[in-house]
Design a protein around this motif. Structure first.
Motif, mmCIF file in Angstrom:
data_model
loop_
_atom_site.group_PDB
_atom_site.id
_atom_site.type_symbol
_atom_site.label_atom_id
_atom_site.label_comp_id
_atom_site.label_asym_id
_atom_site.label_seq_id
_atom_site.Cartn_x
_atom_site.Cartn_y
_atom_site.Cartn_z
ATOM 1 N N ILE A 91 0.843 -1.204 0.000
ATOM 2 C CA ILE A 91 0.000 0.000 0.000
ATOM 3 C C ILE A 91 0.877 1.253 0.000
ATOM 4 O O ILE A 91 0.550 2.267 -0.602
ATOM 5 C CB ILE A 91 -0.951 0.021 1.227
ATOM 6 C CG1 ILE A 91 -1.859 -1.196 1.232
ATOM 7 C CG2 ILE A 91 -1.791 1.277 1.228
ATOM 8 C CD1 ILE A 91 -2.683 -1.369 2.505
ATOM 9 N N LYS A 92 2.016 1.155 0.693
ATOM 10 C CA LYS A 92 2.868 2.340 0.809
ATOM 11 C C LYS A 92 3.655 2.624 -0.482
ATOM 12 O O LYS A 92 4.142 3.729 -0.680
ATOM 13 C CB LYS A 92 3.834 2.199 2.001
ATOM 14 C CG LYS A 92 3.087 2.185 3.315
ATOM 15 C CD LYS A 92 3.952 2.430 4.508
ATOM 16 C CE LYS A 92 4.188 3.888 4.757
ATOM 17 N NZ LYS A 92 2.951 4.647 4.968
ATOM 18 N N LYS A 130 -9.756 -11.424 -1.294
ATOM 19 C CA LYS A 130 -10.161 -12.068 -0.037
ATOM 20 C C LYS A 130 -8.951 -12.356 0.864
ATOM 21 O O LYS A 130 -9.003 -12.169 2.077
ATOM 22 C CB LYS A 130 -10.906 -13.374 -0.365
ATOM 23 C CG LYS A 130 -11.520 -14.026 0.837
ATOM 24 C CD LYS A 130 -12.337 -15.220 0.450
ATOM 25 C CE LYS A 130 -12.776 -15.935 1.716
ATOM 26 N NZ LYS A 130 -13.683 -17.019 1.440
ATOM 27 N N LYS A 131 -7.871 -12.806 0.250
ATOM 28 C CA LYS A 131 -6.704 -13.220 1.035
ATOM 29 C C LYS A 131 -5.805 -12.033 1.416
ATOM 30 O O LYS A 131 -4.847 -12.199 2.164
ATOM 31 C CB LYS A 131 -5.866 -14.237 0.235
ATOM 32 C CG LYS A 131 -6.555 -15.564 0.037
ATOM 33 C CD LYS A 131 -6.602 -16.333 1.354
ATOM 34 C CE LYS A 131 -7.416 -17.602 1.265
ATOM 35 N NZ LYS A 131 -7.781 -18.172 2.533
ATOM 36 N N THR A 132 -6.070 -10.867 0.862
ATOM 37 C CA THR A 132 -5.175 -9.717 1.148
ATOM 38 C C THR A 132 -5.926 -8.592 1.872
ATOM 39 O O THR A 132 -6.115 -8.666 3.076
ATOM 40 C CB THR A 132 -4.533 -9.196 -0.161
ATOM 41 O OG1 THR A 132 -5.573 -8.910 -1.115
ATOM 42 C CG2 THR A 132 -3.578 -10.203 -0.743
ATOM 43 N N VAL A 133 -6.362 -7.574 1.113
ATOM 44 C CA VAL A 133 -7.016 -6.407 1.759
ATOM 45 C C VAL A 133 -8.252 -6.779 2.564
ATOM 46 O O VAL A 133 -8.465 -6.251 3.666
ATOM 47 C CB VAL A 133 -7.464 -5.325 0.742
ATOM 48 C CG1 VAL A 133 -6.466 -4.236 0.635
ATOM 49 C CG2 VAL A 133 -7.807 -5.883 -0.612
ATOM 50 N N ARG A 165 -11.307 3.065 0.405
ATOM 51 C CA ARG A 165 -11.077 4.165 1.369
ATOM 52 C C ARG A 165 -9.973 3.789 2.358
ATOM 53 O O ARG A 165 -9.128 4.597 2.713
ATOM 54 C CB ARG A 165 -12.370 4.490 2.129
ATOM 55 C CG ARG A 165 -13.434 5.156 1.267
ATOM 56 C CD ARG A 165 -14.448 5.913 2.119
ATOM 57 N NE ARG A 165 -15.282 5.059 2.935
ATOM 58 C CZ ARG A 165 -16.357 4.398 2.512
ATOM 59 N NH1 ARG A 165 -16.719 4.484 1.256
ATOM 60 N NH2 ARG A 165 -17.075 3.662 3.331
ATOM 61 N N ARG A 166 -9.951 2.526 2.776
ATOM 62 C CA ARG A 166 -8.901 2.106 3.727
ATOM 63 C C ARG A 166 -7.529 2.095 3.063
ATOM 64 O O ARG A 166 -6.536 2.467 3.675
ATOM 65 C CB ARG A 166 -9.197 0.713 4.309
ATOM 66 C CG ARG A 166 -10.498 0.586 5.051
ATOM 67 C CD ARG A 166 -10.665 1.459 6.285
ATOM 68 N NE ARG A 166 -10.966 2.858 6.154
ATOM 69 C CZ ARG A 166 -12.183 3.410 6.062
ATOM 70 N NH1 ARG A 166 -13.244 2.675 6.018
ATOM 71 N NH2 ARG A 166 -12.337 4.735 6.009
ATOM 72 N N LEU A 167 -7.472 1.677 1.788
ATOM 73 C CA LEU A 167 -6.182 1.701 1.078
ATOM 74 C C LEU A 167 -5.672 3.129 1.003
ATOM 75 O O LEU A 167 -4.499 3.406 1.254
ATOM 76 C CB LEU A 167 -6.336 1.152 -0.343
ATOM 77 C CG LEU A 167 -6.512 -0.347 -0.517
ATOM 78 C CD1 LEU A 167 -6.495 -0.708 -1.986
ATOM 79 C CD2 LEU A 167 -5.406 -1.119 0.193
#
Ligand SMILES: Cc1cc2nc3c(=O)[nH]c(=O)nc-3n(C[C@H](O)[C@H](O)[C@H](O)COP(=O)(O)OP(=O)(O)OC[C@H]3O[C@@H](n4cnc5c(N)ncnc54)[C@H](O)[C@@H]3O)c2cc1C
Length: 385
Positions: A28-29, A57-60, A358-360
């Motif tokens: 993400i960074k 499903k397995k990540t974010v 939005r969270r990303l």
């Protein structure tokens, strides 16, 4: 003195889970990878390719959501409860347009209340846009004249929301209304204020959200504090900075009106902290649910509670962070006996995508708390060697 440099929740995670979180926050960074992930999420809405769903499903999704249905949240809830951390259940259901979707959302809210009672959870979250069409909410917001059918529909929405709040209150569950886009927020405010006047006479069962990235919200907060004193009811305030910054700015430019959002982050920070001070000054009339990952604002509230001799575990004040974010803050607060309720979203992957985007955004390269998150995960992995 609260120490946010520990993250005890990481001790409960396996090494492979830690490595997965580390990789996700690192991705993400990285600006390019962040763009790729956002693109994949949007692509999934369009093509719904099963392999893409698996990756999300397995990540974010795994990082920021509790499960695809309410029963799958049990593991996360039990984990939080074993550390005496409360939960706010949040069914993600955005951009819904038809009556069937709205009815399903209402059914889900009732299920959430029953489940919350069973699991001894204090809060559920409601989004008014899950119950009514955005265009219709906007029309009411603009004070446009409603025809007969629309007037009946508005009455129906109000009575449906009231039924949910009364049902929640009878089961000793508190309802938190999310704040949304500014062009529907007046409608939300009016509906929720009406409920507070009715339900918050003895104690506080209904909370509305105030977004301090808006430059008009301090004045609004002062007004409703005065009203609650005059009319003798409790104000339930969920305080946040605000999640729709880009969307608000783009629309204001496109439609050529003054953007309701502060021009700089430091103005938002200043208003958020001033709102905390104002609330503590008027705590007799207010219950506060403080939703932030910002350490400075969190410390300010902790200090003001101490200065004003408000007990750490006073039912009047809850701290809250989103699931998958800033566990170091949540766990440190709980260690000092403050009330903490983690916001736990759940729901079908496809419907959680706007929430995940939005969270990303919030955890991207500019964010201070995600830098800290990374450092702490890295430190924990190193300590396991
Ligand atoms: C429990 C909980 C519930 C929430 N509920 C809602 C809700 O109902 N509605 C909602 O909209 N959001 C909600 N949010 C999200 C929240 O509004 C923020 O987006 C998020 O928490 C990040 O803000 P912060 O205070 O944690 O951290 P920080 O990282 O300190 O602040 C980031 C925030 O600052 C503001 N900001 C950033 N850059 C600028 C700029 N250039 N100019 C002006 N302001 C800027 C934005 O609001 C941004 O989200 C919730 C958050 C939590 C923790």
């Amino acid at each position: 003195m609260i120490d946010f440099y520990e993250n005890k929740s990481l001790k409960n995670k396996s090494k492979s889970e830690l490595i997965q979180s580390l990789l996700l926050f690192k991705m993400i960074k990285n600006k390019t990878l962040f763009k790729v992930m956002s693109f994949l999420l949007i692509l999934f809405i369009k093509i719904r390719f099963p392999f893409l769903k698996y990756i999300i499903k397995k990540t974010v999704y795994k990082q920021f959501c509790g499960g695809e249905n309410i029963y799958q949240t049990k593991k996360s809830i039990n984990n939080l409860q074993s550390n005496k951390i409360n939960t706010s259940l949040d069914f993600v259901s955005e951009n819904k347009k038809n009556i069937k979707d709205f009815q399903n959302y209402l059914k889900e809210l009732k299920l959430m209340i029953q489940f919350a009672k069973q699991k001894k959870i204090d809060f559920i979250v409601i989004k008014i846009s899950g119950i009514a069409n955005n265009k219709f909410l906007e029309k009411i917001n603009n004070n446009e004249i409603l025809n007969k059918k629309e007037t009946i529909r508005l009455k129906q929405i109000k009575s449906q929301v009231k039924e949910i709040c009364v049902y929640a209150k009878n089961n000793e569950i508190k309802t938190l209304f999310d704040a949304e886009e500014s062009w529907i927020q007046n409608t939300i405010d009016e509906i929720v204020m009406e409920l507070m006047r009715e339900c918050n006479i003895k104690g506080c069962w209904v909370y509305n959200t105030i977004q301090m990235y808006r430059w008009d919200r301090l004045a609004y907060l002062k007004n409703i504090i005065n009203e609650s004193k005059e009319k003798n009811f409790m104000l339930g305030i969920k305080l946040v900075r605000g999640a729709y910054l880009e969307k608000e700015r783009n629309r204001a430019i496109k439609k050529q009106y003054e953007c309701p959002i502060h021009k700089t982050k430091s103005e938002t920070d200043r208003d958020f902290d001033t709102a905390i001070e104002l609330i503590i000054k008027n705590i007799k009339n207010i219950y506060l649910f403080c939703g932030t990952h910002n350490e400075k604002s969190t410390k300010l509230l902790v200090d003001l509670m101490l200065k004003n001799k408000i007990q750490n575990n006073s039912k009047k004040i809850f701290f809250s962070q989103l699931y998958g974010m800033s566990d170091n803050i949540s766990y440190a607060l709980k260690e000092d006996n403050f009330n903490v309720a983690k916001y736990l979203p759940y729901g079908p992957i496809i419907e959680s995508i706007p929430y995940l985007i939005r969270r990303l955004n919030e955890n991207s390269s500019v964010s201070e708390h995600s830098k800290k998150e990374l450092q702490l995960i890295y430190k924990e992995i190193k300590s396991r060697k």
